[in-house]
Design a protein around this motif. Sequence first.
Motif, PDB file in Angstrom:
ATOM      1  N   ARG A 156     -47.876  43.620  26.331  1.00 27.24           N
ATOM      2  CA  ARG A 156     -47.638  44.397  25.441  1.00 27.24           C
ATOM      3  C   ARG A 156     -46.384  43.361  24.882  1.00 27.24           C
ATOM      4  O   ARG A 156     -45.957  42.634  23.526  1.00 27.24           O
TER       5      ARG A 156
ATOM      6  N   SER B 269     -48.271  40.018  22.867  1.00 19.12           N
ATOM      7  CA  SER B 269     -48.572  40.615  21.727  1.00 19.12           C
ATOM      8  C   SER B 269     -47.352  40.569  21.036  1.00 19.12           C
ATOM      9  O   SER B 269     -47.927  39.899  20.194  1.00 19.12           O
ATOM     10  N   ARG B 270     -46.026  41.145  21.295  1.00 19.06           N
ATOM     11  CA  ARG B 270     -45.351  40.906  20.303  1.00 19.06           C
ATOM     12  C   ARG B 270     -44.607  39.151  20.582  1.00 19.06           C
ATOM     13  O   ARG B 270     -44.416  38.775  19.571  1.00 19.06           O
TER      14      ARG B 270
ATOM     15  N   GLY C 261     -48.365  37.422  19.563  1.00 16.98           N
ATOM     16  CA  GLY C 261     -49.788  38.137  19.289  1.00 16.98           C
ATOM     17  C   GLY C 261     -50.257  37.385  17.485  1.00 16.98           C
ATOM     18  O   GLY C 261     -49.182  37.069  16.773  1.00 16.98           O
TER      19      GLY C 261
ATOM     20  N   ASN D 183     -50.449  38.285  14.160  1.00 19.22           N
ATOM     21  CA  ASN D 183     -50.378  39.524  13.388  1.00 19.22           C
ATOM     22  C   ASN D 183     -50.019  38.922  11.735  1.00 19.22           C
ATOM     23  O   ASN D 183     -50.072  38.218  11.667  1.00 19.22           O
TER      24      ASN D 183
ATOM     25  N   ARG E 142     -58.195  43.650  20.808  1.00 17.61           N
ATOM     26  CA  ARG E 142     -57.799  44.501  19.535  1.00 17.61           C
ATOM     27  C   ARG E 142     -55.605  44.491  19.927  1.00 17.61           C
ATOM     28  O   ARG E 142     -56.696  45.307  21.267  1.00 17.61           O
ATOM     29  N   GLY E 143     -54.730  44.251  19.357  1.00 22.36           N
ATOM     30  CA  GLY E 143     -53.940  44.228  19.575  1.00 22.36           C
ATOM     31  C   GLY E 143     -52.661  44.229  20.754  1.00 22.36           C
ATOM     32  O   GLY E 143     -51.739  44.196  20.516  1.00 22.36           O
TER      33      GLY E 143
ATOM     34  N   GLU F 204     -54.035  40.880  15.650  1.00 16.72           N
ATOM     35  CA  GLU F 204     -54.038  42.570  15.429  1.00 16.72           C
ATOM     36  C   GLU F 204     -55.228  42.211  14.433  1.00 16.72           C
ATOM     37  O   GLU F 204     -55.606  42.043  13.850  1.00 16.72           O
TER      38      GLU F 204
ATOM     39  N   GLU G   3     -55.771  44.293  11.932  1.00 19.02           N
ATOM     40  CA  GLU G   3     -55.811  43.798  10.425  1.00 19.02           C
ATOM     41  C   GLU G   3     -56.303  42.041  10.295  1.00 19.02           C
ATOM     42  O   GLU G   3     -57.039  42.014   8.811  1.00 19.02           O
TER      43      GLU G   3
END
Lengths: 200, 311
Positions: free
Chosen positions: B241, B244-245, B248, B250, B271-272, B276, B278
């Motif tokens: 997490r 990703s923050r 990642g 995005n 994914r994620g 991300e 999208e």
Amino acid sequence: MKTSKGVDLLITTRREKTKHLTQDRQLLDEGEINSSLQRITQEILERCTDPKKLLLVGIRTGGVFLTERLRQMLVSRVGHDIKIGAMDITLYRDDVLVDMPRPEVGPTELPCMLEGHTVILVDDVLFTGRTVRAALVELMDFGRPAGVQLAVLIDRGHRELPIQADYVGFQIQTTREESVLVFFHELGQNDRVVLFRRKG
Amino acid sequence: MIAPSFQHRHLLGIEELSREDIFTILNLADNFYEISERSIKRVPTLRGKTVINFFMEPSTRTRTSFEIAGKRLSADVINISESGSSAKKGESLLDTARNLNAMRPDVIVLRHFVAGATHFIAQHVTAAVVNGGDGMHEHPTQALLDCATIRKHKDHFEGLTVAIIGDVAHSRVARSNIHALTKLGAHVRVAAPMTLLPLGIESMGVEVFHRIEPALKDADVVMVLRLQKERQEAGLIPNTREYSRYFGINPQRLDLAKPDAIVMHPGPINRGVEIEPEVADGSRSTILEQVTYGVAVRMAVLYLLARPSSE
């Protein structure tokens, strides 16, 4: 059908071919090449019932410019566009893996499905017939044309397979050791057909 | 332009290749790409040749890609995977390779968890050897397909800015890409937490970032690497997490890159985590195209290397 990739390939294969050869004599000049193509155009139209169903396919590298020239001559006679394509047969050659480095492969571009069309394969020189065999096999991998014919500028004999041309510009006697090369104004050369011998 | 000649017996890494070698493969790949669009996706070129895919590390996509590439060239393709191999019975890699070679394959594609395994094998077999990934060292066909994809969108490499984001330390994909892109004249940036960047990576000719934003600024290509769960277990990152923050990809971060920048990923994606959804599914993603180019590039490599093993 010209792409810049196809032209680059044509120039490099020409250089490779003439590396070990020395010019012997000119066989055909620009005017003779042109009148052969006009005659081939005439013969194609005599045999063809529906020019809209023709597809001229140039065999790389020598057949590509001839295909475009034939297209222009046909178009000026029939008044509508004639379909053309280009085929690279390197991957279908019966000797493709013999040499290192491997021969370069060029693009194959066919504009439509083959079904319902009469394909006219176009090449500059017909020699052993192996190139045409490879072209036939490749063509059949794309579909099932109504028929296939062959147009060549020069037939120089020495067939190793039972292959023949339907339309021939000139028939020329040569020995096996000689080479026949066609030069094109599209590449900035003078249009002519030249006989070469091995150097030394 | 005289046709460049590819004189290598094996494809062991990008490091040994010249610029011209890379372009030879890319040009061939473009033409092999067309074969995959035909209704009969096959040419007879490698008819009667045997390709053995020997994968000592699990892989579905690379192995399948090599298998399809070989079959589209009409070669006979045999897959040997780690679970089915005799290594379980204690056979050494060298013995396995020698036994395989005695069956006279024309090409052996090897993936192994030990770096240098492919170079070692190449010295002991007569077949041509292709490196399908050796430890964290190199994965040359991946870099080549990545370059093919970049060329399709950007047309050139000189002066391009490529940002490689993620676990560079453990990535053979990153290493091979760095070799390839620097040889081709691109400017390469790497960005990752310090624990995931190898010491001395600057010596490969890349610009190093410890934050993702400056690395992405005005980039032409964003290459995202997979974050493996094992890194969290090894204590290299606090948790996915947090990764990703801060790292990642995005949509907001992607906006820092050029408006026409492309997003790449060697797959499989988390994914994620590193990317991300999208972005992965977005219009700038070339992830699926890379897979299509993968088959074309591997066809080009097999075409260049296949030779009778008696030579």
